[in-house]
Design a protein around this motif. Structure first.
Motif, PDB file in Angstrom:
ATOM      1  N   ALA A 257       0.816  -1.109  -0.014  1.00 41.34           N
ATOM      2  CA  ALA A 257      -0.016   0.113  -0.028  1.00 41.34           C
ATOM      3  C   ALA A 257       0.859   1.317   0.127  1.00 41.34           C
ATOM      4  N   VAL A 292      -9.145   7.898   2.201  1.00 40.53           N
ATOM      5  CA  VAL A 292      -8.148   6.596   2.503  1.00 40.53           C
ATOM      6  C   VAL A 292      -7.047   6.903   3.586  1.00 40.53           C
ATOM      7  N   ASN A 296      -7.167   4.900   7.121  1.00 43.79           N
ATOM      8  CA  ASN A 296      -6.023   4.156   7.562  1.00 43.79           C
ATOM      9  C   ASN A 296      -5.502   4.518   9.031  1.00 43.79           C
ATOM     10  N   THR A 302      -2.309   0.419   7.939  1.00 44.48           N
ATOM     11  CA  THR A 302      -2.432   0.696   6.433  1.00 44.48           C
ATOM     12  C   THR A 302      -3.352  -0.235   6.041  1.00 44.48           C
ATOM     13  N   ILE A 303      -4.591   0.069   5.771  1.00 45.05           N
ATOM     14  CA  ILE A 303      -5.400  -1.211   5.209  1.00 45.05           C
ATOM     15  C   ILE A 303      -6.239  -0.914   3.937  1.00 45.05           C
ATOM     16  N   ALA A 304      -5.592   0.306   3.245  1.00 46.83           N
ATOM     17  CA  ALA A 304      -6.306   0.541   2.033  1.00 46.83           C
ATOM     18  C   ALA A 304      -5.281   1.526   1.266  1.00 46.83           C
ATOM     19  N   TYR A 318      -7.373  -3.145  -1.237  1.00 44.33           N
ATOM     20  CA  TYR A 318      -7.816  -3.351   0.047  1.00 44.33           C
ATOM     21  C   TYR A 318      -7.811  -5.111   0.198  1.00 44.33           C
ATOM     22  N   GLU A 322     -10.457  -6.918   5.439  1.00 44.16           N
ATOM     23  CA  GLU A 322     -10.736  -5.281   5.907  1.00 44.16           C
ATOM     24  C   GLU A 322     -11.921  -4.996   5.214  1.00 44.16           C
ATOM     25  N   VAL A 326     -13.310  -0.852   5.435  1.00 45.91           N
ATOM     26  CA  VAL A 326     -12.883  -0.117   3.978  1.00 45.91           C
ATOM     27  C   VAL A 326     -14.220   0.339   3.234  1.00 45.91           C
TER      28      VAL A 326
END
Ligand code: DP6
Length: 392
Positions: A257, A292, A296, A302-304, A318, A322, A326
């Motif tokens: 990401a 975004v 996060n 950080t998931i997106a 993503y 998650e 998201v």
């Protein structure tokens, strides 16, 4: 007595090909004629269930010249790029015919190509990658060429650079190569889709309007005028390619990401550094970046990841685990637009986007496309040209 029988057969072959979205960006040509890039790039191939081009290639002795019908309308095929693809594929077929005189002389016949996208053209999504990949693969199928996907990617590259990466599914690099004739500038599989199958992409369609500056001309202007770009191709991209490949091998989403977002930022910074400057992102795009960032920040990791190409649409990568956080954050604001899949629009997220971001997205995003990582071109028995050579 020798009776010469005219060959009245209509030869046909069909394929589908996917869209790909780069996480390390191709931007810059070192040879515009052969379409050789200034740097390597890397992309994720998206699922054809949601985005694909279907192309039938056909030929017959009775066909006049070559033609291409795209979404029901005749397309201009006189351009050097399309002509280069036709020429390369015909040459390969002609070599087979020369080696085996019993083969029908398809290389001498006119080509009739019919192509359809399964997504709205109005979505403003760059479809040239899927389009050229499908065109090349369909003709290769018709001609029964023994070429590997990597070899075909050299042909597709000459149609449109990013198209070379659509010859493979999963995670795909385009190695820039260093030969002058381009024979080593081709796509290379980094990992199949099955290696990291839970990768998802949410596309926020921001504008249906035609883009202002085409990639081809935009990148030429950047190469000619941007100083920052020199730093990008010399140092930034080589480092990002290495980090990205390792992140994919390890399925390290946070690293994947970070590089994805830095790459998008670097590419758009080079556009801004072009003289005169080129702007592809607008205020809606920037609100998507803020969204975004806020997802996060609230998740504490950080998931997106966002990325933008030569237009304002945002692609958010993503992982499926998650999805509630998201998708919920975006559907809380965009639940009313088209494109949400079963159940997704109603997902409740722990993240609530702030009003300033929410209202801009609500006004500017016209639809969403929910998709995932997917496979490369697939041969199919679905034909857009019938047995008599007429559009089906
Ligand atoms: C920003 O492949 O459309 O999407 O080779 O001139 O046809 P041509 O360019 P094209 O450029 C794509 C640029 C990009 C980044 C990427 O896909 O890597």
């Amino acid at each position: 007595i020798v009776v010469s029988m005219a060959d009245t057969t209509v030869y046909r072959a069909s394929t589908t090909a996917p869209v790909n979205i780069a996480v390390v960006k191709y931007w810059g040509k070192r040879d515009p004629k052969l379409n050789l890039p200034t740097n390597s790039s890397l992309s994720v191939t998206l699922s054809q269930a949601d985005l694909r081009t279907l192309t039938t290639a056909s030929c017959a002795a009775a066909f006049g010249g070559d033609s291409l019908t795209l979404n029901g309308e005749l397309s201009d095929i006189s351009g050097a790029r399309t002509q280069a693809c036709f020429r390369e594929l015909r040459a390969r077929r002609a070599a087979l015919e020369a080696a085996d005189p019993s083969l029908p002389k398809l290389s001498a016949m006119g080509l009739k190509l019919v192509s359809e996208n399964n997504f709205p053209t109005a979505a403003g999504l760059a479809s040239s990658a899927a389009g050229f990949a499908a065109l090349v693969q369909a003709i290769a199928n018709l001609y029964e060429l023994p070429d590997t996907p990597a070899q075909l990617s050299i042909v597709a590259r000459q149609g449109s650079g990013s198209a070379c990466r659509s010859l493979f599914g999963g995670y795909v690099a385009w190695r820039m190569g260093d030969k002058e004739d381009g024979s080593d500038s081709m796509a290379d599989l980094v990992a199949p889709a099955s290696h990291w199958p839970n990768m998802r992409a949410l596309i926020l369609v921001v504008s249906a309007a035609k883009k202002g500056v085409s990639s081809t001309s935009g990148m030429q202007q950047t190469v000619a005028t941007s100083g920052l770009f020199q730093q990008r191709i010399a140092n930034i991209v080589p480092a990002n390619m290495a980090t990205m490949e390792e992140a994919i091998q390890r399925r390290d989403f946070a690293k994947f990401a970070e590089v994805t977002m830095r790459e998008s930022n670097s590419f758009h910074a080079c556009c801004a550094d072009t003289y005169p400057p080129i702007f592809y992102m607008n205020d809606i795009s920037k609100a998507a970046i803020r969204a975004v960032e806020s997802i996060n920040a609230k998740a504490g990791k950080t998931i997106a990841a966002y990325t933008f190409d030569a237009g304002p649409n945002c692609v958010v990568y993503y992982l499926d685990e998650e999805a509630p956080t998201v998708l919920g954050a975006f559907s809380g604001v965009l639940g009313g637009v088209t494109g949400w899949k079963e159940g997704s629009a109603g997902v409740k997220s722990s993240v609530r986007l702030e009003e300033g971001i929410a209202s801009v997205l609500k006004d500017g995003v016209s639809r969403v496309i929910m998709t995932s990582v997917g496979e490369g071109p697939i041969k199919t028995q679905e034909y857009l040209v019938d047995e008599d050579g007429q559009p089906a």
